[in-house]
Design a protein around this motif. Structure first.
Motif, PDB file in Angstrom:
ATOM      1  N   LEU A  21      34.029  46.616  33.503  1.00 43.84           N
ATOM      2  CA  LEU A  21      32.734  46.255  32.925  1.00 43.84           C
ATOM      3  C   LEU A  21      32.340  47.224  31.814  1.00 43.84           C
ATOM      4  O   LEU A  21      31.780  46.825  30.794  1.00 43.84           O
ATOM      5  CB  LEU A  21      31.659  46.232  34.014  1.00 43.84           C
ATOM      6  CG  LEU A  21      31.732  45.068  35.001  1.00 43.84           C
ATOM      7  CD1 LEU A  21      30.667  45.230  36.084  1.00 43.84           C
ATOM      8  CD2 LEU A  21      31.547  43.743  34.292  1.00 43.84           C
ATOM      9  N   VAL A  22      32.628  48.503  32.018  1.00 38.09           N
ATOM     10  CA  VAL A  22      32.310  49.502  30.988  1.00 38.09           C
ATOM     11  C   VAL A  22      33.158  49.277  29.745  1.00 38.09           C
ATOM     12  O   VAL A  22      32.686  49.402  28.612  1.00 38.09           O
ATOM     13  CB  VAL A  22      32.524  50.922  31.545  1.00 38.09           C
ATOM     14  CG1 VAL A  22      32.396  51.952  30.429  1.00 38.09           C
ATOM     15  CG2 VAL A  22      31.510  51.209  32.635  1.00 38.09           C
ATOM     16  N   GLU A  23      34.445  48.923  29.942  1.00 41.00           N
ATOM     17  CA  GLU A  23      35.357  48.745  28.819  1.00 41.00           C
ATOM     18  C   GLU A  23      35.134  47.425  28.083  1.00 41.00           C
ATOM     19  O   GLU A  23      35.531  47.290  26.928  1.00 41.00           O
ATOM     20  CB  GLU A  23      36.815  48.782  29.332  1.00 41.00           C
ATOM     21  CG  GLU A  23      37.202  50.134  29.927  1.00 41.00           C
ATOM     22  CD  GLU A  23      38.546  50.071  30.634  1.00 41.00           C
ATOM     23  OE1 GLU A  23      39.121  48.949  30.689  1.00 41.00           O
ATOM     24  OE2 GLU A  23      39.011  51.104  31.132  1.00 41.00           O
ATOM     25  N   ARG A  24      34.496  46.456  28.730  1.00 41.44           N
ATOM     26  CA  ARG A  24      34.334  45.144  28.125  1.00 41.44           C
ATOM     27  C   ARG A  24      33.410  45.218  26.913  1.00 41.44           C
ATOM     28  O   ARG A  24      32.297  45.732  27.024  1.00 41.44           O
ATOM     29  CB  ARG A  24      33.761  44.166  29.148  1.00 41.44           C
ATOM     30  CG  ARG A  24      33.708  42.727  28.645  1.00 41.44           C
ATOM     31  CD  ARG A  24      33.232  41.791  29.739  1.00 41.44           C
ATOM     32  NE  ARG A  24      31.891  42.117  30.195  1.00 41.44           N
ATOM     33  CZ  ARG A  24      31.285  41.480  31.203  1.00 41.44           C
ATOM     34  NH1 ARG A  24      31.938  40.543  31.860  1.00 41.44           N
ATOM     35  NH2 ARG A  24      30.062  41.816  31.569  1.00 41.44           N
TER      36      ARG A  24
END
Length: 268
Positions: A21-24
């Motif tokens: 989710l952080v990398e998206r």
């Protein structure tokens, strides 16, 4: 989808999802998301209490109170209170009510830690969500007791207060002022406060922005300080209507570059 926290491999699954989710990358769209979003907090009504009320209502079904007992008991069986990313939902014997945070004009929150003989026994939680027109859209109110969930409740309170604070900031941009709790208001020039005394309320006073020092929230009480002073100019309970949204909005104005916190202790 709901998974039990004690299920196999839950911790690595949660960590993997968090990282993804952080990398998206953020979606480049102006569309408003539908629905209430991810579930953040949930409390269900007592099923045992619902069954008991239904059983008590059956022999009294020939009179009005028996029918009411059965309806209320049925509502308890499937009743719940849920706070999501973008809104709140309450279901009881009268049906289900939903409210988006962006439609909330007033958010009241209080969490009181309870002790018996010095031992912590839980936190009494009370929340109220109200729109501009309570007659057209009835408020959603909820109270319960939770144990060892203070950090989660603080995060939930902060998320909701931050959304409601945007309404106050828009009001400030349009009118140059917004009310904050019962006896506070933020104006173009500072913070107006009105202290109570034995014979009602004193005349309002104002702390100019240039003389503002810091604010402090602790043990359910709010304190406002001027620069270079150890004694607060004003204090009040944080359980007042719209206190936390007002606090977020105020901190955005006095410290626009800083991330607001619901329990600040920051010098000017």
């Amino acid at each position: 989808l709901k998974l039990a926290p004690a299920a196999a491999n839950m911790l690595p699954i949660m960590e993997l999802v968090r990282r993804r989710l952080v990398e998206r990358p953020p979606e480049e769209t102006d569309e408003v998301p539908e629905g209430l979003g991810r579930l953040l907090f949930e409390r269900r009504r007592s099923k045992a209490g619902g069954v008991l009320l239904i059983l008590l209502g059956i022999p009294l079904s020939l009179v009005g109170i028996g029918v009411l007992l059965m309806l209320y008991g049925k509502g308890m069986l499937g009743g719940y209170f849920r706070c999501h990313e973008r809104g709140v939902r309450l279901r009881d014997w009268r049906g289900e009510k939903r409210l988006l945070y962006t439609d909330v004009a007033g958010f009241t929150y209080s969490g009181t830690r309870m002790y018996v003989n010095g031992a912590y026994v839980g936190t009494t939680l009370k929340m109220k969500f109200q729109t501009d027109d309570p007659k057209a859209i009835p408020p959603i109110t909820y109270s319960t007791t939770v144990v060892n969930a203070d950090a989660d409740l603080d995060a939930l309170r902060d998320r909701i207060a931050a959304v409601v604070a945007q309404r106050l900031l828009r009001q400030y941009a349009e009118t140059g002022a917004f009310p904050w709790g019962k006896d506070l208001a933020v104006t173009k020039t500072g913070v107006r406060y009105r202290k109570g005394w034995f014979f009602g309320k004193k005349k309002p006073k104002e702390l100019p922005f240039e003389e503002y020092g810091m604010v402090d929230v602790a043990d359910g009480s709010f304190r406002l300080y001027a620069k270079d002073t150890k004694k607060p100019l004003y204090n009040c309970p944080v359980s007042q209507p719209n206190f936390f949204p007002g606090l977020f909005a105020f901190l955005q104005l006095v410290t626009p570059a800083a991330e607001p916190s619901a329990e600040p202790r920051s010098p000017a």
